[in-house]
Motif scaffolding. Structure first.
Motif, mmCIF file in Angstrom:
data_model
loop_
_atom_site.group_PDB
_atom_site.id
_atom_site.type_symbol
_atom_site.label_atom_id
_atom_site.label_comp_id
_atom_site.label_asym_id
_atom_site.label_seq_id
_atom_site.Cartn_x
_atom_site.Cartn_y
_atom_site.Cartn_z
ATOM 1 N N TRP A 58 0.822 -1.208 0.000
ATOM 2 C CA TRP A 58 0.000 0.000 0.000
ATOM 3 C C TRP A 58 0.857 1.260 0.000
ATOM 4 O O TRP A 58 0.503 2.265 -0.599
ATOM 5 N N ASN A 59 1.973 1.195 0.711
ATOM 6 C CA ASN A 59 2.801 2.406 0.838
ATOM 7 C C ASN A 59 3.599 2.716 -0.427
ATOM 8 O O ASN A 59 4.363 3.672 -0.453
ATOM 9 N N LEU A 60 3.424 1.907 -1.477
ATOM 10 C CA LEU A 60 4.115 2.180 -2.734
ATOM 11 C C LEU A 60 3.399 3.239 -3.565
ATOM 12 O O LEU A 60 3.936 3.723 -4.557
ATOM 13 N N THR A 61 2.163 3.592 -3.167
ATOM 14 C CA THR A 61 1.375 4.577 -3.903
ATOM 15 C C THR A 61 1.104 5.791 -3.033
ATOM 16 O O THR A 61 0.699 5.659 -1.875
ATOM 17 N N ASP A 62 1.329 6.974 -3.599
ATOM 18 C CA ASP A 62 0.994 8.221 -2.923
ATOM 19 C C ASP A 62 -0.326 8.726 -3.503
ATOM 20 O O ASP A 62 -0.357 9.239 -4.628
ATOM 21 N N PRO A 63 -1.449 8.566 -2.769
ATOM 22 C CA PRO A 63 -2.760 8.949 -3.316
ATOM 23 C C PRO A 63 -2.840 10.415 -3.737
ATOM 24 O O PRO A 63 -3.563 10.747 -4.685
ATOM 25 N N SER A 64 -2.100 11.286 -3.067
ATOM 26 C CA SER A 64 -2.165 12.710 -3.399
ATOM 27 C C SER A 64 -1.694 12.982 -4.824
ATOM 28 O O SER A 64 -2.127 13.946 -5.459
ATOM 29 N N LYS A 65 -0.803 12.114 -5.336
ATOM 30 C CA LYS A 65 -0.297 12.301 -6.691
ATOM 31 C C LYS A 65 -1.263 11.771 -7.756
ATOM 32 O O LYS A 65 -1.081 12.040 -8.949
ATOM 33 N N LEU A 66 -2.273 11.009 -7.323
ATOM 34 C CA LEU A 66 -3.270 10.499 -8.260
ATOM 35 C C LEU A 66 -4.401 11.501 -8.481
ATOM 36 O O LEU A 66 -5.122 11.411 -9.481
ATOM 37 N N THR A 276 -22.169 3.201 -0.870
ATOM 38 C CA THR A 276 -21.870 2.162 0.123
ATOM 39 C C THR A 276 -21.327 0.903 -0.551
ATOM 40 O O THR A 276 -21.883 0.422 -1.543
ATOM 41 N N ALA A 277 -20.231 0.386 -0.004
ATOM 42 C CA ALA A 277 -19.661 -0.900 -0.456
ATOM 43 C C ALA A 277 -19.551 -0.963 -1.967
ATOM 44 O O ALA A 277 -19.991 -1.920 -2.601
ATOM 45 N N SER A 278 -18.948 0.086 -2.566
ATOM 46 C CA SER A 278 -19.066 0.204 -4.015
ATOM 47 C C SER A 278 -17.788 0.497 -4.779
ATOM 48 O O SER A 278 -17.727 0.235 -5.983
ATOM 49 N N SER A 279 -16.771 1.056 -4.152
ATOM 50 C CA SER A 279 -15.553 1.348 -4.911
ATOM 51 C C SER A 279 -14.402 1.681 -3.978
ATOM 52 O O SER A 279 -14.601 2.064 -2.825
ATOM 53 N N GLN A 280 -13.215 1.535 -4.527
ATOM 54 C CA GLN A 280 -11.983 2.041 -3.943
ATOM 55 C C GLN A 280 -11.009 2.290 -5.096
ATOM 56 O O GLN A 280 -11.199 1.766 -6.198
ATOM 57 N N PRO A 281 -9.973 3.092 -4.857
ATOM 58 C CA PRO A 281 -9.001 3.340 -5.931
ATOM 59 C C PRO A 281 -8.368 2.043 -6.430
ATOM 60 O O PRO A 281 -8.259 1.067 -5.692
ATOM 61 N N PHE A 282 -7.927 2.054 -7.673
ATOM 62 C CA PHE A 282 -7.417 0.834 -8.295
ATOM 63 C C PHE A 282 -6.164 0.298 -7.615
ATOM 64 O O PHE A 282 -5.914 -0.910 -7.631
ATOM 65 N N TYR A 342 -9.096 2.169 3.044
ATOM 66 C CA TYR A 342 -9.561 3.558 2.937
ATOM 67 C C TYR A 342 -8.681 4.528 3.714
ATOM 68 O O TYR A 342 -8.636 5.728 3.411
ATOM 69 N N LYS A 343 -7.983 4.012 4.720
ATOM 70 C CA LYS A 343 -7.146 4.898 5.538
ATOM 71 C C LYS A 343 -6.007 5.517 4.725
ATOM 72 O O LYS A 343 -5.438 6.530 5.132
ATOM 73 N N THR A 344 -5.688 4.928 3.584
ATOM 74 C CA THR A 344 -4.610 5.474 2.756
ATOM 75 C C THR A 344 -5.043 6.719 1.988
ATOM 76 O O THR A 344 -4.194 7.487 1.526
ATOM 77 N N TYR A 345 -6.375 6.918 1.811
ATOM 78 C CA TYR A 345 -6.822 8.051 0.983
ATOM 79 C C TYR A 345 -7.841 8.974 1.644
ATOM 80 O O TYR A 345 -8.076 10.078 1.155
#
Length: 389
Positions: A58-66, A276-282, A342-345
């Motif tokens: 998970w820590n390989l992606t920086d969500p802010s850059k997406l 609800t229960a429908s998506s998260q980043p790829f 979700y805590k990552t974004y």
């Protein structure tokens, strides 16, 4: 009588055991959805802890850059790009439904406790597809707010009977939709016993009996993503023309939550939303079991996601005066988007919305159950938030 030696008997037993074990692993590898996806495992301290653990990459992606949105103008630009992609124009549709049937009688709802009446709304689209929505009017003193509910892949919104009645009980009217080709939107294919729409394509005559068949009808001038959001836009045009609701909120779970996420990014008329229960980043989904579970046309449509990623969609659905989005994720969901990814974004999206000056975004992690649904706890979160100004 056939006699076999002890050595032969032991060999046969060992051969049977190894064959059974091989069959088990083949089924586990090639048919994982049948092995686990359709069941609701009993929670215990052992498997509960696995939902609390982040994956190592998970820590390989920086969500802010997406996130590609930094200013309100960026939202306007992105919204226009999406509208152009879906409708091939620069604005949301201004048309009205093809048919309105007031005081429509559907005997399945005759015992709905807080229902005053149903108005049936029909919207017709390309390829012979239609969308039928029900405008449920509450018998309770009106709070003059509309709940747009979008159901999921199980079919008809009749399966949300109790949920719809819960909103009616509180004095909210409900505008309910099913997904394309499902529920009241489906048509029988001749006398085959199957449902869908027959269309002529360059691949021959196809039966649109599943969302993934949409891939075969998309082209440079048309995208089937329109089938998911066009009915909502057109029905809301009618609602705005006939009613004076103070506010409109939208919710749905699974595929209906996906539609909620996309539509609220497109239309600022929706003030509050609860996908609800429908998506998260790829970067989370591809690292988890969600792709293994199988995917639908709308969730893996690369043409759509080359325009906008989920993080931008969350931001677009949250930004604006009196707008907010609470994403609800079932922590122990046996289907999809479970755990704590979700805590990552969450903070990244929330902070970006705040930096734009209007709106809010947050995630509610529902640990009260281990099913794929909108729980009673989640419903209470929604109702309490709807009461806030």
């Amino acid at each position: 009588m056939i006699k076999i030696s002890l050595k032969t008997a032991l060999f046969l037993i060992l051969f049977f055991l190894l064959g059974s074990l091989a069959g088990y692993f083949v089924n586990l590898l090639f048919f994982p959805a049948e092995s686990s996806a359709l069941t609701t495992p009993e929670l215990n301290e052992g498997n509960r802890s696995s939902y609390n653990s982040p994956l190592s990459n998970w820590n390989l992606t920086d969500p802010s850059k997406l996130i590609t949105i930094s200013t309100p103008r960026d939202i306007d630009t992105k919204r226009k790009q999406l509208i152009q992609f879906i409708w091939k124009t620069d604005h949301l549709p201004t048309t009205l439904p093809d048919r309105i049937e007031k005081d429509f009688v559907d005997l399945r709802y005759k015992n709905m406790k807080y229902l005053k009446r149903i108005d049936k709304i029909t919207v017709r689209m390309e390829l012979g597809l239609k969308s039928i929505a029900y405008h449920f009017k509450s018998s309770k003193p009106s709070k003059n707010k509309l709940v747009v509910y979008h159901h999921e892949h199980s079919g008809d919104f009749i399966y949300a009977y109790s949920l719809i009645d819960s909103f009616l009980k509180e004095g909210y009217d409900v505008l309910a939709f099913s997904m394309p080709l499902l529920g009241l939107n489906s048509e029988p294919i001749g006398d085959t016993g199957r449902f869908g729409n027959l269309v002529n394509t360059s691949y021959g005559t196809l039966a649109l009996a599943d969302h993934n068949a949409f891939f075969f009808v998309d082209n440079a001038t048309f995208t089937s993503i329109k089938f998911y959001v066009h009915p909502v836009a057109v029905a809301l045009n009618y609602i705005e023309e006939q009613y004076t609701y103070e506010s409109i909120v939208m919710l749905g779970y699974s595929g209906g939550g996906w539609t909620t996420t996309l539509y609220t990014a497109l239309d600022p008329r929706i003030q509050k939303s609860y996908p609800t229960a429908s998506s998260q980043p790829f970067y989370l989904v591809s690292n988890d079991y969600d792709f293994v579970m199988g995917a639908d046309y709308e969730t893996i449509n690369s043409a759509l996601y080359h325009i906008v990623d989920f993080l931008d969609l969350y931001l677009m659905g949250s930004y604006g005066e009196n707008r907010s989005q609470i994403q609800i994720l079932n922590k122990y969901d046996p289907c999809c988007f479970a755990g704590v990814g979700y805590k990552t974004y969450e903070d990244v999206v929330s902070d970006r919305v705040k930096s734009l000056g209007n709106g809010s975004f947050s995630v509610f992690s529902d640990d009260s159950h281990n099913e794929h649904k909108i729980s009673d706890v989640a419903l209470q979160v929604i109702l309490e938030d709807m009461e806030r100004n």
